[in-house]
Design an enzyme around this catalytic site. Sequence first.
Site, PDB file in Angstrom:
ATOM      1  N   GLU A   1     -18.772  80.658   6.286  1.00  0.00           N
ATOM      2  CA  GLU A   1     -18.571  79.341   5.481  1.00  0.00           C
ATOM      3  C   GLU A   1     -19.635  79.632   4.379  1.00  0.00           C
ATOM      4  O   GLU A   1     -20.971  79.677   4.175  1.00  0.00           O
ATOM      5  CB  GLU A   1     -19.521  78.210   6.329  1.00  0.00           C
ATOM      6  CG  GLU A   1     -18.369  77.577   7.302  1.00  0.00           C
ATOM      7  CD  GLU A   1     -18.466  76.080   7.606  1.00  0.00           C
ATOM      8  OE1 GLU A   1     -19.045  75.399   6.868  1.00  0.00           O
ATOM      9  OE2 GLU A   1     -17.851  75.787   8.533  1.00  0.00           O
TER      10      GLU A   1
ATOM     11  N   ARG B   1      -9.813  62.647   9.011  1.00  0.00           N
ATOM     12  CA  ARG B   1      -8.958  63.886   9.542  1.00  0.00           C
ATOM     13  C   ARG B   1      -7.659  63.366   9.524  1.00  0.00           C
ATOM     14  O   ARG B   1      -6.487  64.233   9.394  1.00  0.00           O
ATOM     15  CB  ARG B   1      -9.682  64.196  10.905  1.00  0.00           C
ATOM     16  CG  ARG B   1      -8.820  65.716  11.219  1.00  0.00           C
ATOM     17  CD  ARG B   1      -9.567  66.517  12.219  1.00  0.00           C
ATOM     18  NE  ARG B   1     -10.855  66.870  11.805  1.00  0.00           N
ATOM     19  CZ  ARG B   1     -11.960  66.260  12.112  1.00  0.00           C
ATOM     20  NH1 ARG B   1     -11.978  65.038  12.877  1.00  0.00           N
ATOM     21  NH2 ARG B   1     -13.162  66.609  11.529  1.00  0.00           N
TER      22      ARG B   1
ATOM     23  N   ASN C   1     -14.983  73.452  17.044  1.00  0.00           N
ATOM     24  CA  ASN C   1     -15.373  72.462  17.613  1.00  0.00           C
ATOM     25  C   ASN C   1     -14.131  71.712  18.189  1.00  0.00           C
ATOM     26  O   ASN C   1     -13.246  71.553  17.856  1.00  0.00           O
ATOM     27  CB  ASN C   1     -15.484  71.423  15.986  1.00  0.00           C
ATOM     28  CG  ASN C   1     -15.835  70.096  16.284  1.00  0.00           C
ATOM     29  OD1 ASN C   1     -15.426  69.459  17.247  1.00  0.00           O
ATOM     30  ND2 ASN C   1     -16.719  69.469  15.511  1.00  0.00           N
TER      31      ASN C   1
ATOM     32  N   ASP D   1     -12.429  71.569   7.017  1.00  0.00           N
ATOM     33  CA  ASP D   1     -13.856  71.502   6.915  1.00  0.00           C
ATOM     34  C   ASP D   1     -14.162  69.755   6.469  1.00  0.00           C
ATOM     35  O   ASP D   1     -13.637  69.192   5.386  1.00  0.00           O
ATOM     36  CB  ASP D   1     -14.374  72.202   5.542  1.00  0.00           C
ATOM     37  CG  ASP D   1     -15.903  72.567   5.693  1.00  0.00           C
ATOM     38  OD1 ASP D   1     -16.037  73.031   6.750  1.00  0.00           O
ATOM     39  OD2 ASP D   1     -16.327  72.385   4.627  1.00  0.00           O
TER      40      ASP D   1
HETATM   41  O1  LIG Z   1     -16.451  74.769  11.565  1.00  0.00           O
HETATM   42  P1  LIG Z   1     -15.974  74.715  12.863  1.00  0.00           P
HETATM   43  O2  LIG Z   1     -15.854  75.607  13.902  1.00  0.00           O
HETATM   44  O3  LIG Z   1     -14.526  73.874  12.447  1.00  0.00           O
HETATM   45  O4  LIG Z   1     -16.707  73.354  13.346  1.00  0.00           O
HETATM   46  P2  LIG Z   1     -17.755  72.190  12.792  1.00  0.00           P
HETATM   47  O5  LIG Z   1     -18.257  71.209  13.542  1.00  0.00           O
HETATM   48  O6  LIG Z   1     -18.697  73.091  11.838  1.00  0.00           O
HETATM   49  O7  LIG Z   1     -16.933  71.525  11.575  1.00  0.00           O
HETATM   50  P3  LIG Z   1     -16.829  70.820  10.112  1.00  0.00           P
HETATM   51  O8  LIG Z   1     -17.593  71.606   8.985  1.00  0.00           O
HETATM   52  O9  LIG Z   1     -15.589  70.143   9.914  1.00  0.00           O
HETATM   53  O10 LIG Z   1     -17.871  69.575  10.499  1.00  0.00           O
HETATM   54  C1  LIG Z   1     -19.052  69.536   9.766  1.00  0.00           C
HETATM   55  C2  LIG Z   1     -19.938  68.359  10.664  1.00  0.00           C
HETATM   56  O11 LIG Z   1     -19.343  67.169  10.419  1.00  0.00           O
HETATM   57  C3  LIG Z   1     -19.075  66.886  11.996  1.00  0.00           C
HETATM   58  N1  LIG Z   1     -17.785  66.094  12.059  1.00  0.00           N
HETATM   59  C4  LIG Z   1     -16.672  66.464  11.423  1.00  0.00           C
HETATM   60  N2  LIG Z   1     -15.471  65.719  11.641  1.00  0.00           N
HETATM   61  C5  LIG Z   1     -16.097  64.589  12.198  1.00  0.00           C
HETATM   62  C6  LIG Z   1     -15.816  63.543  12.796  1.00  0.00           C
HETATM   63  O12 LIG Z   1     -14.534  62.981  12.660  1.00  0.00           O
HETATM   64  N3  LIG Z   1     -16.477  62.327  13.071  1.00  0.00           N
HETATM   65  C7  LIG Z   1     -17.792  62.770  13.121  1.00  0.00           C
HETATM   66  N4  LIG Z   1     -18.367  63.927  12.858  1.00  0.00           N
HETATM   67  C8  LIG Z   1     -17.689  64.850  12.363  1.00  0.00           C
HETATM   68  C9  LIG Z   1     -19.112  67.936  12.691  1.00  0.00           C
HETATM   69  O13 LIG Z   1     -19.533  67.563  14.196  1.00  0.00           O
HETATM   70  C10 LIG Z   1     -20.332  68.699  12.028  1.00  0.00           C
HETATM   71  O14 LIG Z   1     -21.446  68.564  12.445  1.00  0.00           O
END
Ligand SMILES: O=P(O)(O)OP(=O)(O)OP(=O)(O)OC[C@H]1O[C@@H](n2cnc3c(O)ncnc32)[C@H](O)[C@@H]1O
Length: 223
Positions: free
Chosen positions: A77, A209, A51, A108
């Site tokens: 995951e 975050r 991401n 996460d």
């Molecule tokens: O596992 P990785 O590759 O790091 O990428 P991911 O997008 O799956 O990462 P997360 O598990 O942390 O994110 C879970 C969901 O929450 C969303 N998300 C994470 N942080 C966010 C934020 O700060 N603002 C808005 N959405 C967020 C993200 O787009 C995913 O749909």
Amino acid sequence: MSGTVRAIWAASPDSWSRTRNSSPLPRTATDGYIPAAAAASNMAIRFVTGNDGKAREARAYLDGIEAVEQVPYDYTEIQSDSLEEIAIQGAEEAHAELEGEDPILVGDTGLFVDALGGFPGPYSAYVEDTVGVERLWRLVEPEDNHRARFKTVLGFTDGERTETFEGTLAGTIVSPRGDDGFGYDPIFEFNGQTLAEMDIEEKNAISHRGRALATFSDWYADQ
Ligand SMILES: O=P(O)(O)OP(=O)(O)OP(=O)(O)OC[C@H]1O[C@@H](n2cnc3c(O)ncnc32)[C@H](O)[C@@H]1O
């Protein structure tokens, strides 16, 4: 620095994971907050994520504290309701599978909507990919209670020791607004603005975050 840090960690009897609460006021690189040893090292923290938005925020926060290299390794995951368990397993798997010595950081995140019993929570990525952000808003729209909470757990490991750091942000689910950010940012409002209406520094100063990164960098500076 990495050699020194590893020697200290290896000698520490307290070598297991623990979650620290988020600091109320995140520090930023512009505070002049640079661990001396880190400044002298050519080490990079490997932030494992596919991401780009998450990587941009980590880099913006840790800039001047430590170099951050984005590594798009797709760790397993595990099916778990616990973001901590997912982060620990992800960090340790990435460290075991990837070549190189530099420490690993993973993050996460879950969005927990009160009116939906905490859904989508740990399944937020799957729900964004399948249902989508706009439809999550429509699911919440008819409810009286629009309160929600983001929670991020960062998992850090150097192969000897694993630590987790958490940050949360309470807000409200609203109709989508704003062009910045990523993921659920357009539908998550904090203090009258959606996260997608904030620039990266504004978001990092208040976000889940940013708070987790603040706690991590406080701890990292003491190593
Ligand atoms: O596992 P990785 O590759 O790091 O990428 P991911 O997008 O799956 O990462 P997360 O598990 O942390 O994110 C879970 C969901 O929450 C969303 N998300 C994470 N942080 C966010 C934020 O700060 N603002 C808005 N959405 C967020 C993200 O787009 C995913 O749909």
